[in-house]
Design a protein around this motif. Structure first.
Motif, mmCIF file in Angstrom:
data_model
loop_
_atom_site.group_PDB
_atom_site.id
_atom_site.type_symbol
_atom_site.label_atom_id
_atom_site.label_comp_id
_atom_site.label_asym_id
_atom_site.label_seq_id
_atom_site.Cartn_x
_atom_site.Cartn_y
_atom_site.Cartn_z
ATOM 1 N N UNK A 193 -10.213 -12.303 8.156
ATOM 2 C CA UNK A 193 -10.132 -10.852 7.989
ATOM 3 C C UNK A 193 -11.345 -10.389 7.202
ATOM 4 N N UNK A 194 -12.155 -9.556 7.818
ATOM 5 C CA UNK A 194 -13.308 -9.012 7.108
ATOM 6 C C UNK A 194 -13.744 -7.692 7.722
ATOM 7 N N UNK A 195 -14.357 -6.852 6.907
ATOM 8 C CA UNK A 195 -14.884 -5.574 7.357
ATOM 9 C C UNK A 195 -13.810 -4.710 8.026
ATOM 10 N N UNK A 196 -12.845 -4.289 7.205
ATOM 11 C CA UNK A 196 -11.773 -3.436 7.705
ATOM 12 C C UNK A 196 -11.729 -2.150 6.886
ATOM 13 N N UNK A 197 -11.409 -1.067 7.568
ATOM 14 C CA UNK A 197 -11.312 0.253 6.952
ATOM 15 C C UNK A 197 -9.958 0.844 7.301
ATOM 16 N N UNK A 198 -9.238 1.310 6.282
ATOM 17 C CA UNK A 198 -8.001 2.067 6.489
ATOM 18 C C UNK A 198 -8.208 3.427 5.845
ATOM 19 N N UNK A 199 -8.004 4.487 6.605
ATOM 20 C CA UNK A 199 -8.229 5.819 6.047
ATOM 21 C C UNK A 199 -7.115 6.773 6.455
ATOM 22 N N UNK A 200 -6.854 7.734 5.578
ATOM 23 C CA UNK A 200 -5.834 8.756 5.811
ATOM 24 C C UNK A 200 -4.483 8.137 6.122
ATOM 25 N N UNK A 201 -4.017 7.318 5.190
ATOM 26 C CA UNK A 201 -2.733 6.648 5.342
ATOM 27 C C UNK A 201 -1.651 7.320 4.510
ATOM 28 N N UNK A 202 -0.454 7.347 5.033
ATOM 29 C CA UNK A 202 0.646 8.039 4.355
ATOM 30 C C UNK A 202 1.459 7.136 3.444
ATOM 31 N N UNK A 203 1.159 5.832 3.436
ATOM 32 C CA UNK A 203 1.776 4.930 2.460
ATOM 33 C C UNK A 203 0.651 4.079 1.868
ATOM 34 N N UNK A 204 0.762 2.759 1.879
ATOM 35 C CA UNK A 204 -0.295 1.925 1.323
ATOM 36 C C UNK A 204 -1.417 1.713 2.338
ATOM 37 N N UNK A 205 -2.594 1.373 1.813
ATOM 38 C CA UNK A 205 -3.697 1.050 2.701
ATOM 39 C C UNK A 205 -3.503 -0.313 3.330
ATOM 40 N N UNK A 206 -3.641 -1.369 2.532
ATOM 41 C CA UNK A 206 -3.337 -2.729 2.979
ATOM 42 C C UNK A 206 -2.326 -3.317 2.007
ATOM 43 N N UNK A 207 -1.365 -4.066 2.539
ATOM 44 C CA UNK A 207 -0.376 -4.712 1.684
ATOM 45 C C UNK A 207 -0.139 -6.135 2.167
ATOM 46 N N UNK A 208 0.022 -7.034 1.185
ATOM 47 C CA UNK A 208 0.236 -8.452 1.455
ATOM 48 C C UNK A 208 1.621 -8.833 0.951
ATOM 49 N N UNK A 209 2.457 -9.329 1.837
ATOM 50 C CA UNK A 209 3.814 -9.767 1.508
ATOM 51 C C UNK A 209 3.809 -11.293 1.526
ATOM 52 N N UNK A 226 -0.492 3.375 -2.577
ATOM 53 C CA UNK A 226 -1.387 2.407 -3.214
ATOM 54 C C UNK A 226 -2.479 1.977 -2.241
ATOM 55 N N UNK A 227 -3.690 1.914 -2.743
ATOM 56 C CA UNK A 227 -4.800 1.511 -1.889
ATOM 57 C C UNK A 227 -4.685 0.042 -1.502
ATOM 58 N N UNK A 228 -4.474 -0.816 -2.514
ATOM 59 C CA UNK A 228 -4.363 -2.265 -2.304
ATOM 60 C C UNK A 228 -3.072 -2.738 -2.973
ATOM 61 N N UNK A 229 -2.235 -3.453 -2.236
ATOM 62 C CA UNK A 229 -0.897 -3.775 -2.719
ATOM 63 C C UNK A 229 -0.543 -5.193 -2.301
ATOM 64 N N UNK A 230 0.167 -5.907 -3.195
ATOM 65 C CA UNK A 230 0.685 -7.220 -2.819
ATOM 66 C C UNK A 230 2.022 -7.460 -3.489
ATOM 67 N N UNK A 231 2.792 -8.380 -2.911
ATOM 68 C CA UNK A 231 4.098 -8.762 -3.438
ATOM 69 C C UNK A 231 4.494 -10.096 -2.799
#
Length: 399
Positions: A193-209, A226-231
């Motif tokens: 995973x590299x060079x990814x863009x998430x824009x105009x999101x209504x919840x988190x940008x990227x999240x890692x479960x 949250x822009x960057x999220x993990x759990x």
């Protein structure tokens, strides 16, 4: 694994879709051995290898799932427009399936809304499940898309995402179920995973479960939560992460943050504990009307390492807290090095340990006379890594 070239050699069949009586459950069948999906509507399931062609503009009209054992390849430059206003429109990758979406800087792959006036939350997002470890278990159901994830293989491979843009994501099903731009459920570090863009999101940008996937060059712009999220025991490395809220992007949850890190809210000692490493990170707020609750909220057992980080608020924009490690469901702990802050970013709220200090600077982020935003070399994320995405900034200059 079949290469893109080999897939394109396959004769394209004239009848792509095999529909059941229930159209919502139809199977998209590209034929034995794989082939190019030539119909422009995407919905249903893929059980054989298939390719999306850059010569076709596809419309995602429902859930589109890559089944275990199948690989979906998306050509560089492909555009996929999602049917707006629906909570059942998303791309899902099952455990044991692969998504090979390898765009280029010149020809990124774009997932967007089909609305004439698109907005955050128009459609779901991208959901990937894998067999890497999670402290939630080995057969856990994802919050959205109904996928099973988790296992014991931290080297699991779900494919590749490179030069991807996902915008107007984050459809909300209810108060407990919301899509993120890209969700990684138990995804292993065999995945690229590299060079990814998430824009105009209504919840988190990227999240890692959970999972162990590593990500390089990730940009989240205008994210309601949250822009960057993990759990769930995430143990990967995130390198060169830039998160920004532009002036005028007012969609927000009650507690939007730059970084939110959890391990397990039920048992903060559950193994594996979330122990991610973040390198070269900038969290930036340009919106004076929406304060970030925290630059980084590290909680619920998380043990994180962040090096070369900049927390910045420009002009009248602000954070509530810079760093917050206190939580009634378990404190977190954070080790920081080469950390800096600029502007009104609040105080640190200490529950768990914070090792390292944050230096106050004035020139990490600057705005030139023509309203162009620049970042100081060597401080936080390298913004130039995202020139390919033509990202823009909205800054209200002060008189």
């Amino acid at each position: 694994m079949k290469t893109l070239k080999n897939l394109l050699i396959v004769t394209v069949i004239t009848s792509i879709f095999s529909c059941s009586s229930d159209d919502d459950n139809r199977i998209i069948d590209p034929g034995n051995g794989g082939g190019v999906i030539t119909e422009n509507e995407l919905k249903g399931e893929i059980s054989e290898d298939a390719t999306l062609s850059a010569s076709i503009e596809y419309t995602l009209t429902g859930s589109f799932t890559i089944n275990e054992g199948a690989t979906l390849t998306i050509e560089p430059g492909t555009v996929i427009k999602a049917k707006s206003g629906r909570t059942d429109v998303f791309l899902a990758v099952e455990r044991g399936a692969k998504l090979i979406a390898k765009g280029t800087a010149e020809k990124p792959i774009k997932f967007t809304s089909d609305a004439s006036s698109p907005k955050a939350g128009d459609w779901g997002g991208i959901v990937i499940a894998g067999r890497a470890k999670s402290n939630k278990g080995v057969d856990v159901q994802s919050e959205v898309a109904g996928l099973l994830y988790g296992g014991t293989d931290d080297a699991d491979n779900s494919g590749e995402l490179s030069y991807i843009i996902a915008e107007y994501t984050g459809a909300k099903i209810n108060g407990e179920q919301e899509f993120n731009g890209i969700s990684f459920f138990g995804v292993g570090n065999g995945t690229v995973v590299n060079n990814i863009v998430v824009s105009n999101g209504n919840d988190d940008g990227v999240e890692f479960f959970g999972g162990s996937v590593n990500v390089t060059n990730v940009y989240c712009a205008n994210i309601a939560d949250d822009m960057f999220d993990w759990t769930g025991g995430y143990t990967g490395t995130i390198t060169n992460a830039f998160g920004v809220r532009n002036d005028g992007f007012d969609a927000a949850t009650d507690d939007p943050r730059g970084i939110e890190g959890d391990s397990n809210s039920s048992d903060p000692t559950a193994a594996p504990i979330s122990t991610p490493t973040l390198k070269n990170v900038t969290i930036l707020n340009l919106n004076p009307d929406v304060a970030l609750k925290a630059g980084a909220e590290i909680r619920r057992g998380t043990q994180a390492i962040i090096s070369n980080v900049l927390f910045a608020a420009y002009g009248n924009a602000s954070f509530g807290n810079r760093i917050d490690t206190k939580d009634d469901k378990g404190n977190g702990s954070l080790t920081i090095t080469n950390a800096a802050s600029q502007g009104n970013v609040g105080e640190d709220k200490i529950g768990g340990d914070i090792t390292g200090t944050v230096t106050t600077i004035t020139d990490g982020i600057t705005v030139t006379a023509d309203n162009t935003l620049t970042t100081k070399a060597g401080v936080g994320a390298d913004l130039s890594a995202f020139n390919w995405a033509n990202q823009s900034f909205v800054v209200t200059k002060l008189n």
